[in-house]
Design a protein around this motif. Structure first.
Motif, PDB file in Angstrom:
ATOM      1  N   VAL A 182       0.859  -1.177   0.000  1.00 22.21           N
ATOM      2  CA  VAL A 182       0.000   0.000   0.000  1.00 22.21           C
ATOM      3  C   VAL A 182       0.893   1.224   0.000  1.00 22.21           C
ATOM      4  CG1 VAL A 182      -1.759   1.248   1.301  1.00 22.21           C
ATOM      5  CG2 VAL A 182      -1.747  -1.248   1.292  1.00 22.21           C
ATOM      6  N   ARG A 192       2.416   4.756   0.810  1.00 28.18           N
ATOM      7  CA  ARG A 192       2.360   5.506   2.060  1.00 28.18           C
ATOM      8  C   ARG A 192       1.388   6.668   1.976  1.00 28.18           C
ATOM      9  NH1 ARG A 192       7.369   6.324   5.708  1.00 28.18           N
ATOM     10  NH2 ARG A 192       7.665   4.173   6.209  1.00 28.18           N
ATOM     11  N   ARG A 193       1.458   7.419   0.921  1.00 28.93           N
ATOM     12  CA  ARG A 193       0.643   8.620   0.827  1.00 28.93           C
ATOM     13  C   ARG A 193      -0.813   8.297   0.507  1.00 28.93           C
ATOM     14  NH1 ARG A 193       4.121  13.013   0.921  1.00 28.93           N
ATOM     15  NH2 ARG A 193       6.237  12.470   0.354  1.00 28.93           N
ATOM     16  N   GLY A 194      -1.045   7.195  -0.149  1.00 28.82           N
ATOM     17  CA  GLY A 194      -2.403   6.876  -0.550  1.00 28.82           C
ATOM     18  C   GLY A 194      -3.150   6.006   0.461  1.00 28.82           C
ATOM     19  N   ASN A 195      -2.543   5.665   1.565  1.00 29.56           N
ATOM     20  CA  ASN A 195      -3.168   4.796   2.557  1.00 29.56           C
ATOM     21  C   ASN A 195      -4.187   5.601   3.361  1.00 29.56           C
ATOM     22  OD1 ASN A 195      -3.840   3.051   4.601  1.00 29.56           O
ATOM     23  ND2 ASN A 195      -1.733   2.488   5.072  1.00 29.56           N
ATOM     24  N   PRO A 196      -5.469   5.224   3.268  1.00 30.85           N
ATOM     25  CA  PRO A 196      -6.486   5.991   3.994  1.00 30.85           C
ATOM     26  C   PRO A 196      -6.377   5.818   5.515  1.00 30.85           C
ATOM     27  CG  PRO A 196      -7.470   4.079   2.952  1.00 30.85           C
ATOM     28  CD  PRO A 196      -6.047   4.144   2.490  1.00 30.85           C
ATOM     29  N   LEU A 197      -5.697   4.767   5.971  1.00 37.84           N
ATOM     30  CA  LEU A 197      -5.557   4.566   7.405  1.00 37.84           C
ATOM     31  C   LEU A 197      -4.365   5.329   7.982  1.00 37.84           C
ATOM     32  CD1 LEU A 197      -6.316   0.766   7.641  1.00 37.84           C
ATOM     33  CD2 LEU A 197      -7.855   2.685   8.057  1.00 37.84           C
ATOM     34  N   ARG A 198      -3.498   5.814   7.112  1.00 34.91           N
ATOM     35  CA  ARG A 198      -2.330   6.558   7.585  1.00 34.91           C
ATOM     36  C   ARG A 198      -2.747   8.005   7.837  1.00 34.91           C
ATOM     37  NH1 ARG A 198       2.943   5.693   8.037  1.00 34.91           N
ATOM     38  NH2 ARG A 198       4.370   7.433   7.748  1.00 34.91           N
ATOM     39  N   ASP A 208       0.658   9.969  12.217  1.00 35.26           N
ATOM     40  CA  ASP A 208       1.573   8.852  11.969  1.00 35.26           C
ATOM     41  C   ASP A 208       2.828   9.351  11.259  1.00 35.26           C
ATOM     42  OD1 ASP A 208      -0.291   7.135  13.073  1.00 35.26           O
ATOM     43  OD2 ASP A 208      -1.191   6.658  11.125  1.00 35.26           O
TER      44      ASP A 208
END
Length: 190
Positions: free
Chosen positions: A14, A16-22, A26
């Protein structure tokens, strides 16, 4: 049981920038850790340079101190007497090209009359303290460097802990705000 015709493929990582959970916090935690580690590495490097500089200055001071002195071999002419805490003095005699000399100077406590005691004297044959030994210069440099490094680690650790505390507080506020939006849907309390 039949084996699959195609081997399973690992899922794509996944981004890093496109992860909706990040979350933003974080990312902040990551950069605070990087900054803390970089600051510690810089503190180590600067402390080593400081220690080397302090040692070099100590050796230069010792060389300046020894420049106007010369060492003579003396003979203890009396028993040592106490001159304070862990300080003993005795009368020492020596002779050189300028004649015979006699002076009170510090000696080890076990010195007996007739023992040979090395002594540093100036051009006027006045006893002077021994030049600073290299071990003492190294010890002083290491002590000061360790104290400064310990202080910088304490300061950096305090800053790191404060930054983490603030980031965690922001994260909790964000979670509470999002939970306030989501909870009614999950619990069916509209």
């Amino acid at each position: 049981m039949a084996t699959p015709s195609v081997a399973p493929q690992p899922s794509a990582p996944v981004p890093r920038r496109g992860n909706p959970l990040r979350r933003r916090t974080d990312s902040l935690r990551f950069w605070v850790r990087v900054l803390f580690a970089s600051a510690l590495a810089l503190a180590v490097a600067l402390t080593v340079l400081l220690g080397l500089r302090l040692y070099a200055d100590g050796r230069a001071d010792a060389a300046r101190q020894a420049a106007g002195l010369h060492r003579v071999d003396t003979v203890a002419a009396s028993q040592p007497v106490s001159a304070g805490v862990d300080a003993w003095v005795a009368t020492l005699t020596w002779s050189d090209a300028t004649g015979a000399h006699r002076a009170q100077a510090p000696v080890p406590p076990a010195t007996a009359p007739g023992d040979h005691v090395p002594l540093w004297v100036d051009a006027k044959e006045v006893p002077q303290p021994d030049p600073i030994p290299a071990v003492q210069s190294a010890g002083s440099a290491a002590t000061y460097s360790l104290a400064i490094f310990s202080g910088s680690v304490l300061l950096l650790s305090g800053g790191y802990a404060l930054a983490r505390h603030r980031i965690d507080a922001c994260a909790w506020k964000s979670w509470e705000a999002e939970w306030a939006k989501v909870e009614p849907e999950w619990t069916h309390r509209h």
